[in-house]
Write an enzyme that holds these catalytic residues in place. Sequence first.
Site, PDB file in Angstrom:
ATOM      1  N   VAL A  14     -22.909  80.385  67.445  1.00 55.67           N
ATOM      2  CA  VAL A  14     -22.005  79.262  67.199  1.00 55.67           C
ATOM      3  C   VAL A  14     -21.450  79.005  66.112  1.00 55.67           C
ATOM      4  CG1 VAL A  14     -21.734  76.757  67.671  1.00 55.67           C
ATOM      5  CG2 VAL A  14     -23.280  78.099  69.319  1.00 55.67           C
ATOM      6  N   GLU A  15     -22.194  78.945  64.729  1.00 54.61           N
ATOM      7  CA  GLU A  15     -21.498  78.666  63.622  1.00 54.61           C
ATOM      8  C   GLU A  15     -20.635  79.668  63.163  1.00 54.61           C
ATOM      9  OE1 GLU A  15     -21.661  75.975  61.798  1.00 54.61           O
ATOM     10  OE2 GLU A  15     -23.371  74.943  62.799  1.00 54.61           O
TER      11      GLU A  15
END
Length: 169
Positions: A44-45
């Site tokens: 996600v990051e």
Amino acid sequence: MYFYSWKDDVMRKIVYPLQYDYMVRQYAYEDHVDPALVAAVILVESKFNQSAASHRGASGLMQIMPDTGKWIAEEMGIKNFTPDQLNDVQTNIRMGTWYLAYLLKEYDGNTVLALAAYNAGRGHVDEWMEKYGWDKNFEKIEEIPFTETREYVKMVLLKRERYKALYNF
């Protein structure tokens, strides 16, 4: 049967990659964190892009802010830390996983609060807990006031479940 193994293989290679598998598992094991959670945070990051950088200044796979990196380094006893080290894959995974473990401990194992703090900062989460009367059993993701943080928590939790299924964590 063939279709399912083919589908999982495609999912592993394209949708849910797991680069740096050994480091993710090693640091997750050392810090007592679910490796699927670490992998989901990285996906996600940064989508496993080691040179990812946010407009706010976060760096590396786990998108650590320089000030947070400095604090983590001090807490971990890392000497002569510089923010450039956050671009090193091993350092970033090691520090990011340690920080996730710290947040999980801080919020008594509550993954929703720990992820919200990872994204929005501990100060915001502590403020929300006080303002809205949340306790450490909080699970109502829809009540998180920041849209970005609310969506972040949902995405990481969803992706964690896929990583568990695909990689036998």
